[in-house]
Each structure stands twice: as C-alpha cells, then as structure tokens.
Design a protein around this motif. Structure first.
Motif, short mmCIF file in Angstrom:
data_model
loop_
_atom_site.label_atom_id
_atom_site.label_comp_id
_atom_site.label_asym_id
_atom_site.label_seq_id
_atom_site.Cartn_x
_atom_site.Cartn_y
_atom_site.Cartn_z
N LEU A 122 -0.06 1.32 -11.95
CA LEU A 122 -0.12 3.32 -11.71
C LEU A 122 1.10 3.99 -11.98
N ILE A 123 1.14 5.14 -12.71
CA ILE A 123 2.64 5.70 -12.85
C ILE A 123 2.20 7.27 -12.99
N ASN A 124 2.98 7.95 -11.96
CA ASN A 124 2.78 9.33 -11.53
C ASN A 124 3.22 9.69 -12.86
N VAL A 166 1.07 -0.85 0.32
CA VAL A 166 -0.05 -0.13 0.06
C VAL A 166 1.23 1.17 0.32
N GLU A 167 1.07 1.83 -1.02
CA GLU A 167 2.00 3.36 -1.12
C GLU A 167 1.22 4.34 -1.43
N ALA A 168 2.30 5.22 -1.05
CA ALA A 168 0.99 6.78 -0.67
C ALA A 168 0.05 7.25 -2.02
N LEU A 169 1.13 6.87 -3.22
CA LEU A 169 0.31 7.03 -4.22
C LEU A 169 -1.21 6.43 -4.68
N LEU A 214 -12.56 3.07 -7.41
CA LEU A 214 -11.02 2.95 -8.25
C LEU A 214 -10.67 1.02 -7.71
N ASN A 215 -9.62 0.48 -8.20
CA ASN A 215 -9.21 -1.19 -8.35
C ASN A 215 -7.97 -0.53 -8.08
N LEU A 216 -7.98 -0.86 -6.24
CA LEU A 216 -6.54 -0.77 -5.71
C LEU A 216 -6.48 -1.93 -5.28
N PRO A 217 -4.72 -2.09 -4.66
CA PRO A 217 -4.37 -3.19 -3.32
C PRO A 217 -5.20 -4.54 -2.71
N TYR A 218 -4.64 -5.61 -2.61
CA TYR A 218 -5.90 -6.59 -2.36
C TYR A 218 -7.45 -6.93 -2.58
N CYS A 219 -7.56 -6.01 -3.88
CA CYS A 219 -9.11 -6.79 -4.44
C CYS A 219 -9.80 -5.73 -3.14
N ILE A 220 -9.50 -4.53 -3.14
CA ILE A 220 -10.22 -3.62 -2.82
C ILE A 220 -10.75 -2.57 -3.75
N LEU A 221 -11.71 -2.12 -3.19
CA LEU A 221 -12.70 -1.75 -4.37
C LEU A 221 -12.56 -0.28 -3.49
N ALA A 222 -12.54 0.99 -3.90
CA ALA A 222 -13.42 1.95 -3.08
C ALA A 222 -14.44 2.64 -3.99
N VAL A 223 -15.43 3.59 -3.61
CA VAL A 223 -16.39 3.78 -5.32
C VAL A 223 -16.37 5.49 -4.15
N ARG A 224 -16.85 6.10 -5.02
CA ARG A 224 -17.25 7.73 -4.41
C ARG A 224 -18.97 7.21 -4.58
#
Length: 308
Positions: A203-205, A121-124, A141-151
């Motif tokens: 993901l890349i800045n 889990v990174e600052a990004l 947002l699809n995130l590490p550990y198959c975690i989903l974030a929804v607005r």
C-alpha cells in the motif's frame, strides 16, 4: 548519576569493578550514541545534556503511562471480544468519542492481541482501519499477519483471515483445470501454486504527479474503490471487466475470445477479482474502474513475479 560519578564513587569507597571491553568500541549502536552523540552534546551544546535527556525521558514515561491507562479504559468501553468468532468487535460510535491518539492506541492494542506483536504494523494500517468507519457496510481490509477488518452497520470487526480452501465446481469437461481460490494478502506475498507465481502487494500513500508503472506485470489500483476481499482465482460465470471510463462492461468470456486466448488456457489464467468484477487479468488487461486518479488516496500496488 553518569559514568564519571559512578566511577568516582567506586574509587572513593575502594570498590572494585570490571569494564566490559565491548563498551569501549564503536561496533554497537549504544556505544556510538554514548561515545559520539552524547559526548558531543555535553562538550559542544550543554554540559548538562545527560540530565536534560534523563528528565525528558522520565516525563515521556509518565505521559506514556497516562496514555496507556486511557487506551485501556477506551478499549474496555468500545471493544468486545467474540469468543465463537475469535474476533474483536469495535463499536464505532464509542470509539469516536475518544481523542484520535486514543483511537489509534485501541487499534494497535487489537493488532497486538491478534498478531502477538506490532512489527510491520504501520501508521498507514491503523489509519486505514479508522477510515473504515466512513466506508460502506461490507468494506473489507486485508492487513499484515493475515488480519481482516470488516465494516459492519455500527461496528468494525478485526479477526484472522481464514482463506477459502474451496475448489470451484467447473463443468465436468474442465475438472482437470481446477484452480484454488484464495485471498490476496494485502500487503504481503501470495503464492499461486498452480502457476508457481507470486503476487507481491503493498500500500502506498498517493502523492500528486507520481509516475504510474507501465509494465505488464506491475499495476496500481485505487484501493478505496475495491468493494470486497481481493481474490486470486480463475473465471466464473458472470465475471466481467470495465473497459472504459464511462462504465462499459465486457464479459470475461467475450474478452478472452476477442483477445484470441486459446480455449484450453482460458480456465488457467489467474484473475484478480473484486466479487464478479475482474480487476486484472494477471499479466494482461486491467479494469478501468480501479485506475489511479488525482482523487486517489491510497494505492494498491500489485506485482506478478515469476511463474511458468
């Protein structure tokens, strides 16, 4: 008290002790720090280097304790756990009332509760979740550990991703070519069982003058332009792709015909989909809508690896 002081005390009081032989080698990082870095600091910089390091670490521990306490208080005010949905619901307005470092701590706390750890889990990732508060309702947002974030309207919800196991209901003559729809892990790897290929994402800045990959199996997408959960699937009725920078569209069916893709292969081609908008015909054409520009902040890199 340092090692010399401890040994002096033991010798003065006739107390026997044993020395761990591994402490005398340079095979371990702890020993390299002890024998090289700390010795150099004491001899060449400041004889009291160890005392200063210990003092600084004690102060940092006090600061860390203070932050953890405030993160806990902010978490209890801004976060609700929904048992039925197994989801953490963040009140955006309440979270915004906190200092940025506390906001980030709350997000990391939720990550740790969902994943059981913070490795990878990174600052990004934390920053992307906080940026969701500025995005339209429904942004995912699809995130590490198959975690989903929804607005949501006033919230951001974090929960475990539950990929659809549904098989598309194609017309009868196409039943033999059924292809399981699944969510793409971002970042991470997603296996396409039907073709034995792997989609590798990261993901890349974005930075000015970055060189965009030109090969057919690696593509860059403007991550903020994606409106829905990214899926890998075969074609559906109503699918389209944007073919130029002014927004002109073409139906996927027409694209396949124009590119002379054999009829028997059209229902087997993996498509990267944002709703009905096809981002990429994997290994082939990419939608113009998602191309990286000077306004891009975060790049989604996708590589198609292997396969039949």
């Amino acid at each position: 008290m340092d090692r010399d002081e401890i040994e002096h005390y033991l010798n003065e009081n006739g107390i026997s002790y044993q020395t761990d032989r591994t402490n005398l080698t340079q095979d371990y990082t702890r020993n390299k720090i002890r024998h090289t870095i700390i010795s150099f600091a004491k001899e060449k910089i400041n004889p009291k280097a160890i005392e200063h390091i210990v003092s600084a670490s004690e102060k940092l521990a006090e600061i860390d304790g203070y932050l953890e306490n405030n993160i806990k208080i902010a978490y209890e005010k801004a976060v609700q756990y929904k048992i039925k949905q197994e989801a953490y619901e963040i009140n955006i307005e309440k979270l915004r009332q906190e200092d940025l470092v506390i906001q980030k701590g709350v997000i990391r706390k939720i990550f740790e509760q969902l994943a059981g750890q913070l490795k990878d889990v990174e600052a990004l990732h934390v920053g992307l979740i906080l940026e969701l508060s500025e995005k339209p309702v429904g942004k995912l947002l699809n995130l590490p550990y198959c975690i989903l974030a929804v607005r949501g309207y006033h919230t951001i919800t974090m929960q475990h991703n539950k990929p659809s196991e549904r098989v598309e209901n194609f017309p009868d003559e196409r039943q033999v070519n059924q292809f399981r729809e699944q969510m793409v892990n971002i970042p991470g790897d997603t296996l396409i069982p039907e073709t034995n290929q792997i989609l590798r994402t990261k993901l890349i800045n974005y930075k000015k003058n970055m060189i965009i990959p030109r090969n057919g199996c690696t593509k860059w997408f403007d991550y903020d332009k994606i409106k829905n959960t990214v899926l890998i699937r075969t074609r559906k009725e109503g699918d389209y792709i944007q073919i130029d920078s002014v927004g002109s569209r073409k139906k996927i069916k027409s694209l396949f015909i124009d590119e002379k893709i054999p009829r028997e292969k059209r229902d087997l081609l993996p498509l990267l989909a944002d709703g009905s908008h096809i981002m990429w015909v994997a290994g082939g054409r990419m939608s113009e809508a998602y191309k990286v520009s000077e306004e891009t902040k975060v790049i989604l890199e996708i590589n198609l690896d292997g396969g039949k």
